[in-house]
Design a protein around this motif. Structure first.
Motif, PDB file in Angstrom:
ATOM      1  N   GLU A  98      -4.326 -11.692  90.102  1.00  0.00           N
ATOM      2  CA  GLU A  98      -4.878 -11.949  91.438  1.00  0.00           C
ATOM      3  C   GLU A  98      -5.523 -10.665  91.978  1.00  0.00           C
ATOM      4  O   GLU A  98      -4.848  -9.653  92.211  1.00  0.00           O
ATOM      5  CB  GLU A  98      -3.833 -12.465  92.440  1.00  0.00           C
ATOM      6  N   SER A  99      -6.834 -10.748  92.190  1.00  0.00           N
ATOM      7  CA  SER A  99      -7.591  -9.550  92.560  1.00  0.00           C
ATOM      8  C   SER A  99      -7.038  -8.851  93.804  1.00  0.00           C
ATOM      9  O   SER A  99      -6.963  -7.624  93.857  1.00  0.00           O
ATOM     10  CB  SER A  99      -9.065  -9.895  92.773  1.00  0.00           C
ATOM     11  N   LYS A 118     -10.722 -17.857  75.089  1.00  0.00           N
ATOM     12  CA  LYS A 118      -9.678 -16.901  75.505  1.00  0.00           C
ATOM     13  C   LYS A 118      -8.805 -16.527  74.309  1.00  0.00           C
ATOM     14  O   LYS A 118      -8.260 -17.425  73.637  1.00  0.00           O
ATOM     15  CB  LYS A 118      -8.800 -17.534  76.584  1.00  0.00           C
ATOM     16  N   GLY A 167      -4.138 -17.741  83.303  1.00  0.00           N
ATOM     17  CA  GLY A 167      -5.287 -17.761  82.396  1.00  0.00           C
ATOM     18  C   GLY A 167      -6.570 -17.255  83.017  1.00  0.00           C
ATOM     19  O   GLY A 167      -7.661 -17.584  82.551  1.00  0.00           O
ATOM     20  N   LYS A 168      -6.454 -16.456  84.099  1.00  0.00           N
ATOM     21  CA  LYS A 168      -7.665 -15.973  84.771  1.00  0.00           C
ATOM     22  C   LYS A 168      -7.723 -14.455  84.757  1.00  0.00           C
ATOM     23  O   LYS A 168      -6.681 -13.785  84.732  1.00  0.00           O
ATOM     24  CB  LYS A 168      -7.676 -16.446  86.226  1.00  0.00           C
ATOM     25  N   VAL A 169      -8.948 -13.945  84.815  1.00  0.00           N
ATOM     26  CA  VAL A 169      -9.153 -12.518  85.042  1.00  0.00           C
ATOM     27  C   VAL A 169      -9.435 -12.332  86.530  1.00  0.00           C
ATOM     28  O   VAL A 169      -9.918 -13.273  87.164  1.00  0.00           O
ATOM     29  CB  VAL A 169     -10.338 -11.983  84.188  1.00  0.00           C
ATOM     30  N   PRO A 170      -9.161 -11.161  87.101  1.00  0.00           N
ATOM     31  CA  PRO A 170      -8.653  -9.964  86.458  1.00  0.00           C
ATOM     32  C   PRO A 170      -7.141  -9.989  86.259  1.00  0.00           C
ATOM     33  O   PRO A 170      -6.424 -10.622  87.004  1.00  0.00           O
ATOM     34  CB  PRO A 170      -9.012  -8.872  87.489  1.00  0.00           C
ATOM     35  N   CYS A 181     -17.479 -11.718  86.265  1.00  0.00           N
ATOM     36  CA  CYS A 181     -16.486 -12.205  87.232  1.00  0.00           C
ATOM     37  C   CYS A 181     -16.477 -11.369  88.518  1.00  0.00           C
ATOM     38  O   CYS A 181     -16.210 -10.165  88.494  1.00  0.00           O
ATOM     39  CB  CYS A 181     -15.087 -12.189  86.609  1.00  0.00           C
ATOM     40  N   PRO A 182     -16.727 -11.991  89.670  1.00  0.00           N
ATOM     41  CA  PRO A 182     -16.754 -11.245  90.923  1.00  0.00           C
ATOM     42  C   PRO A 182     -15.367 -10.763  91.362  1.00  0.00           C
ATOM     43  O   PRO A 182     -15.259  -9.765  92.077  1.00  0.00           O
ATOM     44  CB  PRO A 182     -17.308 -12.262  91.929  1.00  0.00           C
ATOM     45  N   TYR A 183     -14.324 -11.483  90.919  1.00  0.00           N
ATOM     46  CA  TYR A 183     -12.965 -11.063  91.307  1.00  0.00           C
ATOM     47  C   TYR A 183     -12.586  -9.784  90.555  1.00  0.00           C
ATOM     48  O   TYR A 183     -11.978  -8.885  91.117  1.00  0.00           O
ATOM     49  CB  TYR A 183     -11.960 -12.182  91.017  1.00  0.00           C
ATOM     50  N   LEU A 185     -14.252 -15.729  78.337  1.00  0.00           N
ATOM     51  CA  LEU A 185     -13.439 -16.770  78.984  1.00  0.00           C
ATOM     52  C   LEU A 185     -13.610 -18.138  78.315  1.00  0.00           C
ATOM     53  O   LEU A 185     -12.743 -19.007  78.449  1.00  0.00           O
ATOM     54  CB  LEU A 185     -13.793 -16.876  80.467  1.00  0.00           C
ATOM     55  N   ARG A 222     -14.227  -6.837  92.256  1.00  0.00           N
ATOM     56  CA  ARG A 222     -13.514  -6.313  93.432  1.00  0.00           C
ATOM     57  C   ARG A 222     -12.568  -5.175  93.028  1.00  0.00           C
ATOM     58  O   ARG A 222     -12.465  -4.157  93.707  1.00  0.00           O
ATOM     59  CB  ARG A 222     -12.632  -7.412  94.034  1.00  0.00           C
TER      60      ARG A 222
HETATM   61  N1  LIG Z   1      -7.821 -15.974  92.740  1.00  0.00           N
HETATM   62  C1  LIG Z   1      -8.194 -15.275  91.537  1.00  0.00           C
HETATM   63  C2  LIG Z   1      -9.445 -15.893  90.992  1.00  0.00           C
HETATM   64  C3  LIG Z   1      -9.815 -15.341  89.615  1.00  0.00           C
HETATM   65  C4  LIG Z   1     -10.786 -16.260  88.871  1.00  0.00           C
HETATM   66  O1  LIG Z   1     -11.040 -17.389  89.298  1.00  0.00           O
HETATM   67  N2  LIG Z   1     -11.296 -15.753  87.735  1.00  0.00           N
HETATM   68  C5  LIG Z   1     -12.138 -16.594  86.909  1.00  0.00           C
HETATM   69  C6  LIG Z   1     -13.369 -15.817  86.411  1.00  0.00           C
HETATM   70  S1  LIG Z   1     -14.437 -15.299  87.703  1.00  0.00           S
HETATM   71  C7  LIG Z   1     -11.386 -16.980  85.656  1.00  0.00           C
HETATM   72  O2  LIG Z   1     -10.721 -16.170  85.049  1.00  0.00           O
HETATM   73  N3  LIG Z   1     -11.503 -18.239  85.243  1.00  0.00           N
HETATM   74  C8  LIG Z   1     -10.956 -18.683  83.997  1.00  0.00           C
HETATM   75  C9  LIG Z   1     -10.433 -20.068  84.066  1.00  0.00           C
HETATM   76  O3  LIG Z   1     -10.351 -20.608  85.194  1.00  0.00           O
HETATM   77  O4  LIG Z   1     -10.127 -20.604  83.008  1.00  0.00           O
HETATM   78  C10 LIG Z   1      -8.369 -13.780  91.847  1.00  0.00           C
HETATM   79  O5  LIG Z   1      -8.660 -13.445  93.007  1.00  0.00           O
HETATM   80  O6  LIG Z   1      -8.153 -12.940  90.956  1.00  0.00           O
END
Ligand SMILES: N[C@@H](CCC(=O)N[C@@H](CS)C(=O)NCC(=O)O)C(=O)O
Length: 218
Positions: free
Chosen positions: A64-65, A38, A49-52, A11-13, A35, A16
């Motif tokens: 939110e990164s 989960k 539901g997103k990382v980080p 994950c690029p976020y 992912l 960061r």
């Molecule tokens: N806006 C978020 C984007 C984070 C994001 O999109 N993470 C992706 C992985 S790179 C994720 O967790 N996706 C899981 C999903 O959408 O179910 C940030 O900046 O942290």
């Protein structure tokens, strides 16, 4: 202070935030999740539901990164954002643009057909060409000092260089200032150390699993 960063290796976020933590020499632990599967505790923890996600002292969870990075920046000096409000806002705006560019890059990497690939790469390169024009003060985004904008774009540029080595991307090749900035960033220990040595191979496997057009025409 104890900090646990919940991560997915590609994950690029997340990257960061890892770069920011390493740059500031802040101690942290990394917990990887899958992912595609989960865990329940993660669903409970992460509002979208997103990382980080960053768990602070076992308690409050940030997501939110950019929010995570600004929290790290505000709690561990010296600051990586400008002091003047207007300039700080300009940096935030470019970081948001970087987030959108990462989404375009993901679409470009995932595209299996020519039409989607062309649309995603057009969106990505339109943004990168605007950024190229914005860059006036090397070696970093804002001159001599590394900042949160640099941490925000480094994961995107790292992936661009890997993709470019798989299939030459002419519009990337043409971005002289961006590529000079990229070269400086990739040399930094906090950027190089933000992924493992297996990262290029992992990215390649991911492209392969997606049936990415990038590999088929390479
Ligand atoms: N806006 C978020 C984007 C984070 C994001 O999109 N993470 C992706 C992985 S790179 C994720 O967790 N996706 C899981 C999903 O959408 O179910 C940030 O900046 O942290």
């Amino acid at each position: 202070m104890s900090l646990e960063l919940i991560s997915f290796p590609l994950c690029p976020y997340v990257q960061r935030s890892v770069i920011t933590l390493l740059h500031k020499e802040i101690a942290f632990t990394l917990t990887h999740i899958d992912l595609a599967h989960k865990p329940d505790w993660f669903r409970e923890l992460s509002p979208h539901g997103k990382v980080p996600c960053l768990r602070v002292n076992g308690g409050p969870v940030l997501f939110e990164s950019q929010v995570i990075n600004e929290y790290l920046d505000e709690t561990t000096p010296p600051p990586l954002m400008p002091e003047a409000p207007l300039e700080r806002a300009r940096h935030r705006a470019w970081i948001a643009m970087g987030s959108d560019a990462l989404a375009d890059q993901f679409q470009m990497m995932s595209a299996q057909g020519e039409e989607r690939f062309t649309a995603a790469s057009r969106q990505l390169f339109d943004k990168l060409e605007r950024l190229e024009k914005e860059l006036q003060d090397p070696p970093f985004f804002a001159g001599e000092r590394f900042g949160l904008v640099d941490a925000a774009f480094a994961p995107l540029f790292m992936r661009m260089e890997i993709l470019h080595s798989i299939r030459p991307l002419q519009r990337w090749e043409a971005l002289d200032r961006l590529r000079r900035w990229t070269a400086v960033l990739m040399e930094l220990p906090e950027v190089a150390g933000s992924v493992t040595a297996e990262f290029p191979a992992q990215l390649y496997s991911c492209l392969s699993e997606k049936g990415s057009l990038l590999l088929r025409t390479a």
